[in-house]
Scaffold this motif. Sequence first.
Motif, PDB file in Angstrom:
ATOM      1  N   UNK A 168       3.647  29.326   2.915  1.00  0.00           N
ATOM      2  CA  UNK A 168       4.647  28.280   2.682  1.00  0.00           C
ATOM      3  C   UNK A 168       4.021  26.999   2.135  1.00  0.00           C
ATOM      4  N   UNK A 169       2.853  26.622   2.635  1.00  0.00           N
ATOM      5  CA  UNK A 169       2.186  25.422   2.123  1.00  0.00           C
ATOM      6  C   UNK A 169       1.841  25.572   0.648  1.00  0.00           C
ATOM      7  N   UNK A 170       1.413  26.785   0.263  1.00  0.00           N
ATOM      8  CA  UNK A 170       1.100  27.022  -1.150  1.00  0.00           C
ATOM      9  C   UNK A 170       2.334  26.814  -2.019  1.00  0.00           C
ATOM     10  N   UNK A 171       3.472  27.290  -1.534  1.00  0.00           N
ATOM     11  CA  UNK A 171       4.706  27.146  -2.303  1.00  0.00           C
ATOM     12  C   UNK A 171       5.046  25.679  -2.495  1.00  0.00           C
ATOM     13  N   UNK A 227      12.097  28.884   5.705  1.00  0.00           N
ATOM     14  CA  UNK A 227      11.906  27.970   4.582  1.00  0.00           C
ATOM     15  C   UNK A 227      13.236  27.636   3.908  1.00  0.00           C
ATOM     16  N   UNK A 228      14.132  28.625   3.851  1.00  0.00           N
ATOM     17  CA  UNK A 228      15.408  28.446   3.174  1.00  0.00           C
ATOM     18  C   UNK A 228      16.443  27.749   4.053  1.00  0.00           C
ATOM     19  N   UNK A 229      16.088  27.468   5.295  1.00  0.00           N
ATOM     20  CA  UNK A 229      17.012  26.752   6.172  1.00  0.00           C
ATOM     21  C   UNK A 229      17.833  27.636   7.070  1.00  0.00           C
ATOM     22  N   UNK A 230      17.328  28.867   7.369  1.00  0.00           N
ATOM     23  CA  UNK A 230      18.041  29.815   8.230  1.00  0.00           C
ATOM     24  C   UNK A 230      19.427  30.098   7.667  1.00  0.00           C
ATOM     25  N   UNK A 231      19.467  30.846   6.557  1.00  0.00           N
ATOM     26  CA  UNK A 231      20.728  31.123   5.872  1.00  0.00           C
ATOM     27  C   UNK A 231      21.356  32.407   6.403  1.00  0.00           C
ATOM     28  N   UNK A 232      22.627  32.596   6.093  1.00  0.00           N
ATOM     29  CA  UNK A 232      23.281  33.881   6.340  1.00  0.00           C
ATOM     30  C   UNK A 232      22.602  34.903   5.428  1.00  0.00           C
ATOM     31  N   UNK A 233      22.262  36.050   5.970  1.00  0.00           N
ATOM     32  CA  UNK A 233      21.502  37.020   5.168  1.00  0.00           C
ATOM     33  C   UNK A 233      22.264  38.342   5.078  1.00  0.00           C
ATOM     34  N   UNK A 234      22.891  38.535   3.951  1.00  0.00           N
ATOM     35  CA  UNK A 234      23.560  39.787   3.630  1.00  0.00           C
ATOM     36  C   UNK A 234      23.655  39.813   2.109  1.00  0.00           C
ATOM     37  N   UNK A 235      23.703  40.991   1.534  1.00  0.00           N
ATOM     38  CA  UNK A 235      23.685  41.097   0.075  1.00  0.00           C
ATOM     39  C   UNK A 235      24.746  40.192  -0.553  1.00  0.00           C
TER      40      UNK A 235
END
Length: 802
Positions: free
Chosen positions: A651-654, A623-631
């Motif tokens: 996701x549809x509810x959001x 949903x976020x566009x496949x972002x880099x994921x680290x703190x």
Amino acid sequence: MQPAVALPIELRQKICNAAVDLMKSVHYLNAATVEFLVEGDQFYFMEVNPRVQVEHTVTEMITEIDIVHAQLKIAMGGDLFEDLRLPHQDALTYKGAAIQCRITTEDPANDFMPDTGRIETYRSPGGNGVRLDAGNTYSGAIVTPYFDSLLVKACVAARNFRAAVHKMRRVLVEFDIRGVKTNIPFMLNVIDNPTFQAGEAGTRFIDQTPTLFKFPDDTQREDKMLKYIGNVTVNGFADVAQHSKKYYPDVEFKDDFQPIAPDIVTAKDVLDQQGVQGLQQWLLAQKQVLLTDTTMRDAHQSLFATRMRTKDMLAVAAASQKALPQLFSYEMWGGATFDVAYRFLNENPWNRLKELRQAMPRTLFQMLFRGSNAVGYQNYPDNVIREFILEAAKSGIDVFRIFDSLNWIPQMEKSIQAVKETGKIAEATICYTGDIMDPDRQKYNLDYYRQLALDLQSTGADIIAIKDMAGVLKPEAAYELVSTLKDALSVPVHLHTHDTTGNGIFTYARAVEAGVDVVDVAASALSGTTSQPSMSSLYYALAHNDRQPDVDINNVEAINRYWQGVRPYYQDFSNGMTGPQTDIYQTQMPGGQYSNLQQQAKAVGLGDRWEEVKTMYATVNDMFGDIIKVTPSSKVVGDMALFMMENHLTPDDVYNQGTKLDFPASVINFFAGNLGQPVGGFPKKLQQIVLKGQPALTVRPGSLANQLTLLRSKQRLSAKLGHEASHQEVLRYILYPKVFMDYDASHIALRARITVRHTDLFPTACGSVRRSNIELAKGKTMIVKLNQISDPRCRWCPDTLL
């Protein structure tokens, strides 16, 4: 005290004569107290108290006259000489000196406010020349707000004032009063003060001597430690389900390693003697691959939510330096260790750095630094980032692994510049995600990583790190990526991965073949799954390879045996993963987040739905566009996943109901640009839903932040703490204001030096099967055994009997 040793004998005699003449003039018959003020060689009458004052004890001790008995006899008509057998005035003498200290339940650190509560322990001193005038004080007595704060008058007599001072000090030290605060620490400071010992303390002595109010931090430490153990035994430890006590064999570790041989040059030696450029050249010239040991940081952060205590690191620190001097560095600070130390361990992370540095002076220390987020979860002003880096470098950090959770270079530039200013190593980091070998996933392709590395090198990076935080870097991708970077760069390359998928050793073997300079490993006992690959496994995997690490494998195994003994004590914080999790290739959850997010899921009642949480994590990432994921970007994804699970959202509810939803603050901050700009930008529709009209940043957040005035911050914090705040305290308050103040309050309340407590007693406290020994200091051990836990309905029973 008696006599007034600072006054000349002649002046004392004049004062006594004046008192006698005064009382004669009014025909006073009985005991009384006449008070004078003295200035220079003059004295001035103040008042008469027609009764015995509390100070009468010291007069009795040096004159050997029972004044209380005498006043009663006189009141009954007795004669001073015939009935009481007292000497005439000209024959009245005294011997030696006497001192009285009134022991009260007043807190000298809090303006002598009376304290209340149960006196849990009351033991008093004794001996020749010691007199105690006590009330109804005993162990178990309740001190109420209506109770007179005076517990006992401690009096001593000796042949002279100096001897009386020494005797009073012994008496004060031998008092053991626990459960309520007393003024004994203040009295000790008075007795030890040179001005008092010289008999020169005047009426302004207390006001002019602030050192009288500096008290040790470990008062009543045994009592406070028992309180902690009792509380955890009955109520449990945060995030740990209560269960019957488990016992493990004691950790047996003997440091019999030889000192570092004279011909061995450590990486720390090179940095200190030749500087950063010298270290770069030395590193690039190494034939064998070098190792960074993450056991003291990322390994335990990934395996058991960053709960490892400093005590367990210090026990093996000096031995590790002697046993494995060929290692490149030890990662032992930064990341989540900073705030977890305050939140859960009641420890000061700056002290951890200081103590480990003292134990390992010839070892490179490495930390994980979140760029503009420092060791926090938000952006901080540029001057705060700089000050933190300067202080960390001064305190012992050599290698700063700097990353941005979105790979956005503007968020790393200021940190890199600050590290360069210190003369330490700026290891700029590429956060790896996706799969460069997959033609269907080309958002993060080989060209992207190559250009990112070149840009970081141009920014001033001394080393380029590849941070594979989720363990999704596959072996062939590692070979291609490392080969490409080694061809393109002039600086060393350092690879970090997690063994979550079980492919870590294979990945490293291919990276070594491609020419990687350093890789991250952990002691075998704390390796594998969400941690790093095993140090010893990699050593054996590279057998008969020219690039096999140059380490003594017997020493590696010996150090690992220590960690084998330590790990079981942290089992309550374990993420429960017992083998490879290849679904990480789909979820791409960082290893360091795995155990932390699992604890958060348990806290909100989703612990039994962990597999669904992982699936939702991957959904949110899409949903976020496949972002880099680290703190902290990974935390945003985790927070959103938990939010959707708790509220039963799809996701549809959001998308359909988002305008009515109150999204987590971290999600709002992310879409507002407060963490920076993701690769490819934000998904516009979702950004509009989350922000609800709020404007979003398109520039580096730190460029818009007002620079903090550190002096003003120090003044505010000093007012809160009640003492002058140190530079380190100011920095940690700026980063984590509430966490630090909660820690400070908790630390003051405990003040029991719980760092000495064995880890066996830390999360699960005491069991009734056997005794637990706590070494408080060299030669001083406290033995604790649980004897009883009372019925909570019993009003008069103690909760625990230890």
